[in-house]
Design a protein around this motif. Structure first.
Motif, mmCIF file in Angstrom:
data_model
loop_
_atom_site.group_PDB
_atom_site.id
_atom_site.type_symbol
_atom_site.label_atom_id
_atom_site.label_comp_id
_atom_site.label_asym_id
_atom_site.label_seq_id
_atom_site.Cartn_x
_atom_site.Cartn_y
_atom_site.Cartn_z
ATOM 1 N N SER A 1 0.848 -1.239 0.014
ATOM 2 C CA SER A 1 -0.149 0.087 0.126
ATOM 3 C C SER A 1 1.063 1.144 0.018
ATOM 4 O O SER A 1 0.351 2.224 -0.759
ATOM 5 C CB SER A 1 -0.854 0.079 1.297
ATOM 6 O OG SER A 1 -1.946 -0.971 1.140
ATOM 7 N N PHE A 2 1.998 1.365 0.514
ATOM 8 C CA PHE A 2 2.906 2.614 0.687
ATOM 9 C C PHE A 2 3.282 2.844 -0.599
ATOM 10 O O PHE A 2 3.103 4.015 -1.022
ATOM 11 C CB PHE A 2 3.911 1.943 1.703
ATOM 12 C CG PHE A 2 5.046 3.227 1.838
ATOM 13 C CD1 PHE A 2 4.665 4.566 2.159
ATOM 14 C CD2 PHE A 2 6.392 2.912 1.762
ATOM 15 C CE1 PHE A 2 5.622 5.510 2.196
ATOM 16 C CE2 PHE A 2 7.351 3.925 2.040
ATOM 17 C CZ PHE A 2 7.046 4.959 2.140
ATOM 18 N N ILE B 1 2.815 6.360 -5.670
ATOM 19 C CA ILE B 1 2.667 6.344 -7.115
ATOM 20 C C ILE B 1 1.472 7.145 -7.320
ATOM 21 O O ILE B 1 1.395 8.082 -8.133
ATOM 22 C CB ILE B 1 2.881 4.940 -7.759
ATOM 23 C CG1 ILE B 1 4.184 4.366 -7.585
ATOM 24 C CG2 ILE B 1 2.200 4.964 -9.255
ATOM 25 C CD1 ILE B 1 3.970 2.881 -7.798
ATOM 26 N N ARG B 2 0.389 6.890 -6.698
ATOM 27 C CA ARG B 2 -0.791 7.629 -6.884
ATOM 28 C C ARG B 2 -0.941 9.281 -6.438
ATOM 29 O O ARG B 2 -1.595 9.733 -7.223
ATOM 30 C CB ARG B 2 -1.930 6.982 -6.042
ATOM 31 C CG ARG B 2 -3.525 7.538 -6.377
ATOM 32 C CD ARG B 2 -4.486 6.400 -5.671
ATOM 33 N NE ARG B 2 -4.489 6.096 -4.428
ATOM 34 C CZ ARG B 2 -4.407 5.217 -3.689
ATOM 35 N NH1 ARG B 2 -3.874 4.187 -4.154
ATOM 36 N NH2 ARG B 2 -4.368 5.120 -2.133
ATOM 37 N N GLU B 3 -0.055 9.062 -5.429
ATOM 38 C CA GLU B 3 -0.045 10.715 -5.277
ATOM 39 C C GLU B 3 1.157 11.517 -5.956
ATOM 40 O O GLU B 3 1.647 12.627 -5.748
ATOM 41 C CB GLU B 3 0.474 10.832 -3.576
ATOM 42 C CG GLU B 3 -0.849 10.310 -2.829
ATOM 43 C CD GLU B 3 -1.810 11.270 -2.867
ATOM 44 O OE1 GLU B 3 -1.681 12.552 -2.853
ATOM 45 O OE2 GLU B 3 -2.952 11.033 -2.604
ATOM 46 N N ARG B 4 1.627 10.848 -6.995
ATOM 47 C CA ARG B 4 2.733 11.409 -8.104
ATOM 48 C C ARG B 4 3.998 11.874 -7.442
ATOM 49 O O ARG B 4 4.583 12.749 -7.832
ATOM 50 C CB ARG B 4 2.078 12.556 -8.634
ATOM 51 C CG ARG B 4 0.781 12.185 -9.291
ATOM 52 C CD ARG B 4 0.121 13.562 -10.145
ATOM 53 N NE ARG B 4 -1.040 13.134 -10.958
ATOM 54 C CZ ARG B 4 -1.697 13.998 -11.596
ATOM 55 N NH1 ARG B 4 -1.582 15.308 -11.668
ATOM 56 N NH2 ARG B 4 -2.995 13.362 -12.331
ATOM 57 N N PHE B 5 4.399 11.121 -6.266
ATOM 58 C CA PHE B 5 5.608 11.236 -5.807
ATOM 59 C C PHE B 5 6.785 11.203 -6.758
ATOM 60 O O PHE B 5 7.664 11.864 -6.486
ATOM 61 C CB PHE B 5 5.664 10.260 -4.499
ATOM 62 C CG PHE B 5 7.110 10.479 -3.697
ATOM 63 C CD1 PHE B 5 7.074 11.235 -2.788
ATOM 64 C CD2 PHE B 5 7.982 9.438 -3.840
ATOM 65 C CE1 PHE B 5 8.455 11.503 -1.911
ATOM 66 C CE2 PHE B 5 9.130 9.671 -3.004
ATOM 67 C CZ PHE B 5 9.296 10.822 -2.376
ATOM 68 N N LEU C 1 8.382 -0.163 -9.311
ATOM 69 C CA LEU C 1 8.704 1.052 -9.657
ATOM 70 C C LEU C 1 9.606 0.909 -11.116
ATOM 71 O O LEU C 1 9.204 1.959 -11.861
ATOM 72 C CB LEU C 1 9.875 1.696 -8.796
ATOM 73 C CG LEU C 1 9.473 1.948 -7.358
ATOM 74 C CD1 LEU C 1 10.354 3.010 -6.570
ATOM 75 C CD2 LEU C 1 8.021 2.863 -7.432
ATOM 76 N N LYS C 2 9.632 -0.124 -11.421
ATOM 77 C CA LYS C 2 10.111 -0.501 -12.865
ATOM 78 C C LYS C 2 8.999 -0.139 -13.728
ATOM 79 O O LYS C 2 9.020 0.215 -14.914
ATOM 80 C CB LYS C 2 10.752 -1.958 -12.859
ATOM 81 C CG LYS C 2 11.369 -2.263 -14.287
ATOM 82 C CD LYS C 2 12.063 -3.677 -14.400
ATOM 83 C CE LYS C 2 12.495 -3.894 -15.693
ATOM 84 N NZ LYS C 2 12.847 -5.287 -15.873
ATOM 85 N N MET D 1 6.176 16.050 2.471
ATOM 86 C CA MET D 1 6.207 14.785 2.954
ATOM 87 C C MET D 1 4.623 14.084 2.502
ATOM 88 O O MET D 1 3.850 14.731 2.803
ATOM 89 C CB MET D 1 6.535 14.710 4.525
ATOM 90 C CG MET D 1 8.214 14.521 4.636
ATOM 91 S SD MET D 1 8.272 14.164 6.395
ATOM 92 C CE MET D 1 9.960 14.529 6.327
ATOM 93 N N VAL D 2 4.719 12.721 2.202
ATOM 94 C CA VAL D 2 3.564 12.127 1.920
ATOM 95 C C VAL D 2 3.725 10.440 1.911
ATOM 96 O O VAL D 2 4.798 10.331 2.043
ATOM 97 C CB VAL D 2 2.960 12.324 0.383
ATOM 98 C CG1 VAL D 2 4.200 11.785 -0.608
ATOM 99 C CG2 VAL D 2 1.651 11.620 0.217
ATOM 100 N N GLY D 3 2.826 9.995 2.279
ATOM 101 C CA GLY D 3 2.836 8.246 2.633
ATOM 102 C C GLY D 3 1.600 7.925 3.201
ATOM 103 O O GLY D 3 0.659 8.356 2.934
ATOM 104 N N ILE D 4 1.745 7.059 3.899
ATOM 105 C CA ILE D 4 0.513 6.384 4.597
ATOM 106 C C ILE D 4 0.798 6.072 6.025
ATOM 107 O O ILE D 4 1.785 6.214 6.758
ATOM 108 C CB ILE D 4 0.132 4.856 4.150
ATOM 109 C CG1 ILE D 4 1.057 3.886 4.536
ATOM 110 C CG2 ILE D 4 0.026 4.928 2.639
ATOM 111 C CD1 ILE D 4 0.958 2.611 4.014
#
Length: 444
Positions: free
Chosen positions: A189-190, A195-199, A228-229, A318-321
């Motif tokens: 989920s992390f 990825i969804r938050e366009r980090f 990530l690949k 900063m972003v994450g879960i």
């Protein structure tokens, strides 16, 4: 040109406590195989008599560590009194499989953590106390959990620790957590949220800082690299050797130098144990800045509460879960209490005259409450067959909601009651972390 000087005294102070804290990672390595060999599925386990069930609750004393480092940690009250309140509640409501809960509180000095100290504590609890179950809160050495499993003592792990699926299965049926998640589900989920938050948007490279442990390496190979690949991002990973203060400091500093040289400006962390905030201090000393991907494992509230250790400018973006509100966000961002599970635990403590001004102050008490209530609920109906194997089977089928985290019901093949998360972001407006969106299921 500005010359940055490394504040070595500061790094020594923070490194001293990090050596203690970061050893949490090693619970995923040096596991002794065969812990579940010949596990009895009938009859009573150790610490179970016709009349009582012995359960030891460990409290981890951080006073010396805080004094040495100057770190600010919210007061957690008097854990021994909290344990007695839970004992009284359980016994007034049916006990443990019809038996009285005999709760014992043992305090452990974090600054003296070592394999020898963990062995001594395990021996005291399994041999002297003869406990059926132990609630762990900071037992960080690699020998701790295998020791309890080998002695057939049920563990309810209330430590914020990266226990992966392999750890749980190797120590089955003895290791469980009533509050926190399985590491593999968390990592899935992390990455999805980053990825969804366009980090990683607009980047072909990203940095990863992680302690050099089997669990982290497994997650890196199985999840990080292939995921990530798929989006065209190559990961530069810095494996941090945490076995000594010297290797720790040099590893963090070298990681910052390497990432600066590659002009990488997106960095995320695996495993926690506060390695993230300490890296940020080293990074500033090496004139490296980035936007960071973080989680509950990285102690968000600690970052905000310790601006002298964590450069405030590092928090921006900063972003994450997050999966444990007491360690993630202030009460201004999430009402306290917010759930029926929180209210239930607060009511139990309240009847004993125990209250908490903020959720952060209840962070240990909630994990104790989760452990006691899950232990009681899963034991219901076991009668003479109160043992780890029978209890574990029952735990997977009961309905349970955690007060210290999100989610609850462990499920048919799970080991952890922490099954939910929320998106976590730093907000410059309140200078705090906030949740975004609703609770989602970990592992998706």
């Amino acid at each position: 040109m500005t010359t940055w000087r490394i504040d070595w005294p500061l790094l020594v102070r923070i490194g001293a406590v990090l050596v203690v804290a970061v050893l949490a990672y090693t619970s995923c390595g040096t596991l002794m195989p065969g812990a579940s060999t010949a596990v009895p599925s009938s009859g009573a386990g150790p610490g179970v008599t016709d009349d009582s069930v012995k359960v030891v609750f460990i409290g981890t004393d951080l006073t010396a560590t805080a004094s040495m480092t100057g770190f600010k940690n919210a007061d957690v009250g008097k854990p021994e009194e909290q344990v007695k309140a839970l004992e009284a509640y359980v016994n007034a409501n049916g006990g443990i499989a019809g038996r009285k809960l005999a709760a014992v509180y043992r305090e452990y000095e974090a600054s003296k953590d070592s394999p020898a100290a963990e062995t001594a504590l395990c021996s005291q609890i399994t041999q002297d106390d003869q406990a059926f179950a132990v609630v762990l809160t900071g037992q960080l050495q690699s020998n701790a959990r295998p020791c309890y499993a080998q002695r057939r003592t049920l563990m309810l792990d209330a430590t914020l620790i990266a226990d992966d699926r392999d750890t749980f299965t190797r120590l089955d049926p003895y290791l469980w957590t009533a509050t926190y998640p399985e590491y593999d589900r968390f990592a899935t989920s992390f990455l999805a949220v980053l990825i969804r938050e366009r980090f990683f948007e607009g980047r072909t490279e990203a940095g990863l800082i992680a302690a050099d442990t089997p669990a982290n390496k497994s997650i890196f190979d199985k999840l990080v690299v292939p995921r990530l690949k798929e989006i065209g991002v190559t990961v530069t990973v810095s494996w941090i050797d945490t076995t000594s203060l010297g290797t720790l400091n040099s590893g963090l500093s070298q990681a910052a130098v390497n990432l600066r040289g590659k002009r990488i400006d997106r960095v995320f962390f695996l495993g926690g144990a506060r390695i993230a905030p300490f890296f940020m201090t080293s990074a500033k000393a090496q004139s490296f800045t980035a936007t960071y991907g973080i989680s509950t494992f990285d102690s968000p509230v600690f970052m905000v509460n310790n601006p002298g250790t964590v450069p405030p400018e590092s928090l921006k973006g900063m972003v994450g879960i997050g999966f444990a509100p007491a360690g993630d966000v202030p009460d201004s961002q999430l009402e306290f209490p917010a759930t029926d599970a929180e209210r239930n635990c607060l009511d139990i403590f309240g009847k004993a005259g125990i209250s908490f001004p903020k959720r952060e102050n209840a962070r240990v008490a909630f994990t104790y409450c989760d452990a006691a209530l899950l232990l009681q609920k899963a034991a219901s109906g076991l009668g003479p067959n109160l043992n780890a194997a029978a209890w574990g089977k029952a735990a997977r089928s009961v309905e349970f909601t955690t007060a210290g985290g999100f989610g609850g019901t462990i499920g048919a093949d799970g080991y952890a009651a922490g099954t939910g998360y929320r998106v976590l972001k730093y907000d410059t407006g309140c200078s705090c972390f906030t949740y975004q969106g609703e609770v989602a299921s970990l592992g998706e």
